[in-house]
Design an enzyme around this catalytic site. Sequence first.
Site, PDB file in Angstrom:
ATOM      1  N   CYS A  34       0.022  -9.209  20.817  1.00  0.00           N
ATOM      2  CA  CYS A  34      -0.801  -8.602  19.522  1.00  0.00           C
ATOM      3  C   CYS A  34      -0.200  -9.086  18.229  1.00  0.00           C
ATOM      4  CB  CYS A  34      -0.385  -7.034  19.614  1.00  0.00           C
ATOM      5  SG  CYS A  34      -1.230  -6.043  17.878  1.00  0.00           S
ATOM      6  N   HIS A  55      -2.504  -0.985  16.613  1.00  0.00           N
ATOM      7  CA  HIS A  55      -3.494  -1.687  15.999  1.00  0.00           C
ATOM      8  C   HIS A  55      -4.756  -1.622  16.388  1.00  0.00           C
ATOM      9  CE1 HIS A  55       0.439  -3.252  14.929  1.00  0.00           C
ATOM     10  NE2 HIS A  55      -0.116  -3.333  13.706  1.00  0.00           N
ATOM     11  N   LYS A 104      -7.865  -1.113   6.482  1.00  0.00           N
ATOM     12  CA  LYS A 104      -8.848  -1.988   5.750  1.00  0.00           C
ATOM     13  C   LYS A 104     -10.433  -1.687   6.229  1.00  0.00           C
ATOM     14  CE  LYS A 104      -5.928  -5.764   4.759  1.00  0.00           C
ATOM     15  NZ  LYS A 104      -5.313  -6.968   5.434  1.00  0.00           N
ATOM     16  N   CYS A 148      -4.353  -2.752  21.600  1.00  0.00           N
ATOM     17  CA  CYS A 148      -3.134  -2.249  21.235  1.00  0.00           C
ATOM     18  C   CYS A 148      -3.074  -0.861  20.832  1.00  0.00           C
ATOM     19  CB  CYS A 148      -2.740  -3.367  20.369  1.00  0.00           C
ATOM     20  SG  CYS A 148      -1.415  -2.551  19.282  1.00  0.00           S
ATOM     21  N   HIS A 178       0.789  -1.216  -0.116  1.00  0.00           N
ATOM     22  CA  HIS A 178      -0.057  -0.036   0.174  1.00  0.00           C
ATOM     23  C   HIS A 178       1.130   1.160   0.096  1.00  0.00           C
ATOM     24  CE1 HIS A 178       0.932   0.437   4.139  1.00  0.00           C
ATOM     25  NE2 HIS A 178       0.253  -0.788   4.589  1.00  0.00           N
ATOM     26  N   HIS A 185       3.769   1.477   2.565  1.00  0.00           N
ATOM     27  CA  HIS A 185       4.969   0.772   2.108  1.00  0.00           C
ATOM     28  C   HIS A 185       5.670   1.419   1.043  1.00  0.00           C
ATOM     29  CE1 HIS A 185       2.054  -2.855   3.412  1.00  0.00           C
ATOM     30  NE2 HIS A 185       3.082  -2.655   4.339  1.00  0.00           N
ATOM     31  N   LYS A 206      -6.287   8.008   8.945  1.00  0.00           N
ATOM     32  CA  LYS A 206      -5.277   6.793   9.204  1.00  0.00           C
ATOM     33  C   LYS A 206      -5.873   5.867   7.977  1.00  0.00           C
ATOM     34  CE  LYS A 206      -3.777   3.719  12.652  1.00  0.00           C
ATOM     35  NZ  LYS A 206      -4.017   2.318  12.223  1.00  0.00           N
ATOM     36  N   CYS A 249       1.215  -6.357  15.983  1.00  0.00           N
ATOM     37  CA  CYS A 249       2.738  -6.085  16.032  1.00  0.00           C
ATOM     38  C   CYS A 249       3.629  -7.229  16.055  1.00  0.00           C
ATOM     39  CB  CYS A 249       2.817  -5.635  17.493  1.00  0.00           C
ATOM     40  SG  CYS A 249       2.046  -3.897  17.959  1.00  0.00           S
TER      41      CYS A 249
END
Length: 519
Positions: free
Chosen positions: A126, A147, A301, A144, A18, A21, A298, A129
């Site tokens: 998690c 996430h 998905k 977390c 994405h 990255h 942010k 992570c």
Amino acid sequence: MDKYYLTTAIDYVNGAPHIGHAYEKILSDVIVKHYSQRCEDVYFLTGTDEHGIKIQKTAAERGITPKEMCDENSSKFKEAWKALGIDYNKFIRTTDEEHEAVVQRIFDKLLKQGDIYKHSYEGLYCSGCESFLNPKDLTEDGLCPIHHKKPEIVSEENYFFKLSKYKDALKKHIQDNPEFILPKFRANEVLNQLDNIDDFSVSRSSASVEWGIPVLGDEEQRIYVWIDALSNYITALGWDVDKPSEKFEKYWPVVHHVIGKDILKFHSIYWGGILMALGLPLPKQLLVHGFININQEKMSKTLGNVIAPVDILKAWDLQIPDAFRYYMASAAMIGKDGNYSDEDFKEKVNADLANSTGNLLNRTLSMLVKYFDGEIKEEFLISSDLYKTALGKVKIVENHFDNYEIAEAGNEITDLVNITNKYVTDNAPWTLAKEGKMTECGQVLATVLNVMCVVCSLIYPYCPNIAKDMARQLSFDLNTKLDDLTCDNLKVGKFITKEEIHPVFLRLDSELADKTAKK
Ligand code: MSP
């Protein structure tokens, strides 16, 4: 500076790449290209991180083996980096046999020397992570913080790395080396974390996680994520336990790890501890970037706003990635979060690449053809204050790169273009021509073209294809090292013909822009 080794984080392959990255890889490629203009020997490593529960689970959901999914997604990363012009020297996959074998030996060495021990443990895990979390680090709702998911309670007998043994030495290293973590404000974060950190788990039972490298002599345990993933930076150089390789000797520890803010703890504390235990020097620098949001939100998905970098190239009908690279590399000030939106993208690249840089070059070359049939005459080549400004900018840009200020360096290049544009407006070569002051007119044009060679060189890391096109029209040697740049680039004689002139970047089409903005 004769050598420069840069690594990116290696990406998890539970999905396709994405824009986040892509941000990191573009930033890294821009840095590498800049240093290739300053040093003889640059080595650039990237790759994919392929073990772990997340990958195992996603593959199971899709009804394929983890290896099949890794092969499929790892190829997507490679394809995306090709489309974005990311010129790495090596692409490592943590499922590469050589890597797996060295990781096993690293683990074995640390176990034998007492830096790894077995311990029964209950903790909060998690999978985002791929790490146990300290209850103190959870949000008020017990999630977390990165996430926003509830960690799983895991109770297992695992191997642990004795971080406690290295905590003080790590603290001292960070305090004694203010350049170790950039931007500097991130170092305080790590020092605070070090106060609260315990030994960390480096394996999981094979019953709960099968998709990992087996511990030598203990089939019940899989080496887990961080020793596996972090070791890629040395296994990729051919390093092996007690057998340093030629590449390792050459590039370690002049290494710069480019990573996102979410994995700083693993790179500064875990990796630092592992390296100390292996008796190896710590990396020269950790360059920590922020996150890219989409339309100020942010990326996730759940929100359905995850964008693939290649889709952006397609949506805008871009044959070359330069505009996207330029935008992404300038999307955030050092270490801060940045943003992508179609509107900003269109505005920034149209303003900087089409209207300012491209148009300036095009106009100047066209005037040279119109007034002088494309010829540079001896008397056009005079000294100019603008040259001092241009060469001063080279130093400023270099300095920004040394401080990992890539967006700031980009702004300096645009500033040089704007100053040069102003010089053209102030000196109005078209008026000089009308008044018959042809030598003065030629001098203005030649000055601008000499400065454009400097611009072309500075912009190359961000926009390599545009820079190559500019260099062709300017008869400029793009291989010139930054230290050898002068403003004495033009040769007397026929310089260019009308047919050879063309715009290096076309404005992004508004209709297309509006269409993508609406989507
Ligand atoms: N596999 C680990 C890294 C191991 S490195 C030895 C990992 N993978 S990841 O796929 O989750 O993230 C890879 C890199 O992308 C990380 O540096 C991460 O910070 C970065 N990014 C992930 N999402 C991002 C954004 N939205 N924006 C910018 N970078 C982001 O972590």
